[in-house]
Design a protein around this motif. Structure first.
Motif, short mmCIF file in Angstrom:
data_model
loop_
_atom_site.label_atom_id
_atom_site.label_comp_id
_atom_site.label_asym_id
_atom_site.label_seq_id
_atom_site.Cartn_x
_atom_site.Cartn_y
_atom_site.Cartn_z
N TYR A 91 34.49 42.33 38.13
CA TYR A 91 33.86 41.10 38.62
C TYR A 91 34.17 39.90 37.75
O TYR A 91 33.80 38.78 38.06
N ASN B 214 34.58 39.16 45.14
CA ASN B 214 35.33 38.07 44.51
C ASN B 214 34.65 36.75 44.79
O ASN B 214 34.69 36.25 45.92
N ILE C 172 46.51 36.68 41.36
CA ILE C 172 46.02 37.43 42.52
C ILE C 172 47.15 38.13 43.28
O ILE C 172 46.92 39.06 44.04
N THR D 273 41.58 41.61 43.99
CA THR D 273 40.58 41.16 43.02
C THR D 273 40.82 41.84 41.68
O THR D 273 40.72 41.21 40.61
#
Length: 355
Positions: free
Chosen positions: A189, A276, A338, A329
């Motif tokens: 995260y 995300n 990404i 992510t």
């Protein structure tokens, strides 16, 4: 419902708040955000999900049961014709909350990450007992949906990447009639080293995906086994999954849906991936979800990321790119790009092995 939209389910992360301290979660021990929508805003999100043509309104957290108006929102969703679901670890599923779950016919998924000793080291003391009590109650009412198992390493000695814990949860699911067990890869995260330390290694994942394939064959759909991570598709293909295309297109949850899906954050912002928060696409309390969706489909950035020929590194040259392509992510938080390779995959593409 007469009209179906682009998505079967629209998930809403109703609050970031959670009292638990799960080692793999961004919300662990965190309070609610200051800009989380009020009840009127929540109703607007429900309206947007309905107008978008979704069949299900799925509520997540944080801990969804921390939200005081949760059942008022769920009742409204049911009233206008949406099916509802929530995911919880069961600690706050009190008698009062359970009565409201039953009243609203809300399907519930329970997070559980192994047998008691392992689960409680990942989620905190007492988490396993709460989860099992919830499983028993939900099963009796026919409202138990799935069981969700997230891979994580607590430390060098404790991990749930092992067959005993994986099998234990399958046996619990079979006993209580859960529809699926979903084995969930750890999705970072942020890029902070402390948050990434719990991630299993690529080699652990390779073992886990192959073990899950074996378990799925052994349990023969009782319960069904699903996986929330792209690289499992590659393993399934390598292992000769029967009727692979049908499984991949109509059952497998692990395809990377970045830019092909939409979740709603606590404040009403639409995000292109439930894990995300970097990309915010517009707020559904101010702008129709349909318009936000159409803008995402037309966006040059999202067109580029949906085209897997734009991937870089080993993901970009992998012969399994079209059915996998890695988690975007994960690539973002590990590599800063990404479009980069997913480092949680151990596979070396054929083109690189032949060099």
């Amino acid at each position: 419902m007469q009209k179906k939209g682009p998505l079967y389910i629209v998930p809403w992360r109703c609050t970031f708040a959670c009292d638990s301290n799960c080692v793999h979660c961004a919300s662990a021990g965190k309070p609610a955000f200051s800009d989380e929508v009020d009840t009127a805003g929540a109703m607007r999100i429900v309206d947007q999900a309905y107008e978008f043509g979704a069949s299900f309104f799925g509520v997540t957290g944080g801990e969804a049961l921390r939200r005081k108006d949760l059942f008022e929102v769920l009742a409204y969703a049911r009233k206008i014709g949406l099916n509802t679901s929530i995911i919880t670890d069961g600690r706050l599923l009190t008698a009062e909350a359970f009565e409201k779950v039953v009243k609203n016919e809300t399907r519930v998924s329970i997070s559980i990450d192994g047998a008691e000793a392992t689960n409680d080291q990942i989620r905190g003391k007492g988490a396993y007992a709460s989860a099992v009590t919830s499983l028993e109650k939900l099963s009796r009412e026919g409202l138990l949906n799935c069981m969700v198992y997230t891979f994580a390493n607590v430390n060098e000695q404790v991990t749930n990447v092992n067959a005993n814990d994986m099998r234990h949860v399958l046996d619990l699911a079979a006993k209580h009639g859960a529809r699926w067990v979903i084995y969930h890869g750890f999705i970072p995260y942020n890029k902070d080293a402390e948050s990434l330390r719990v991630a299993p290694s690529a080699q652990q994942y390779e073992w886990a995906w192959n073990t899950i394939y074996d378990l799925a064959e052994e349990y023969k759909g009782k319960p069904a086994v699903n996986v929330y991570y792209p690289s499992y598709a590659r393993v399934a293909k390598q292992r000769g999954m029967p009727d692979f295309d049908n499984w991949y297109n109509h059952f497998f949850l692990g395809r990377c849906f970045f830019g092909k899906f939409m979740s709603i954050a606590e404040n009403g912002d639409a995000i292109p991936c439930s894990f995300n928060d970097v990309y915010r696409l517009g707020n559904v309390t101010k702008k129709p979800l349909k318009s936000i969706w159409e803008e995402m489909q037309a966006s040059d950035f999202f067109k580029k990321i949906r085209d897997k020929s734009n991937l870089k590194g080993k993901c970009g040259v992998c012969e399994y790119r079209e059915i996998c392509g890695g988690c975007r992510t994960t690539a973002l938080f590990y590599t800063g790009d990404i479009f980069g390779s997913d480092p949680q995959c151990a596979y070396i593409p054929k083109s690189l092995r032949e060099k």
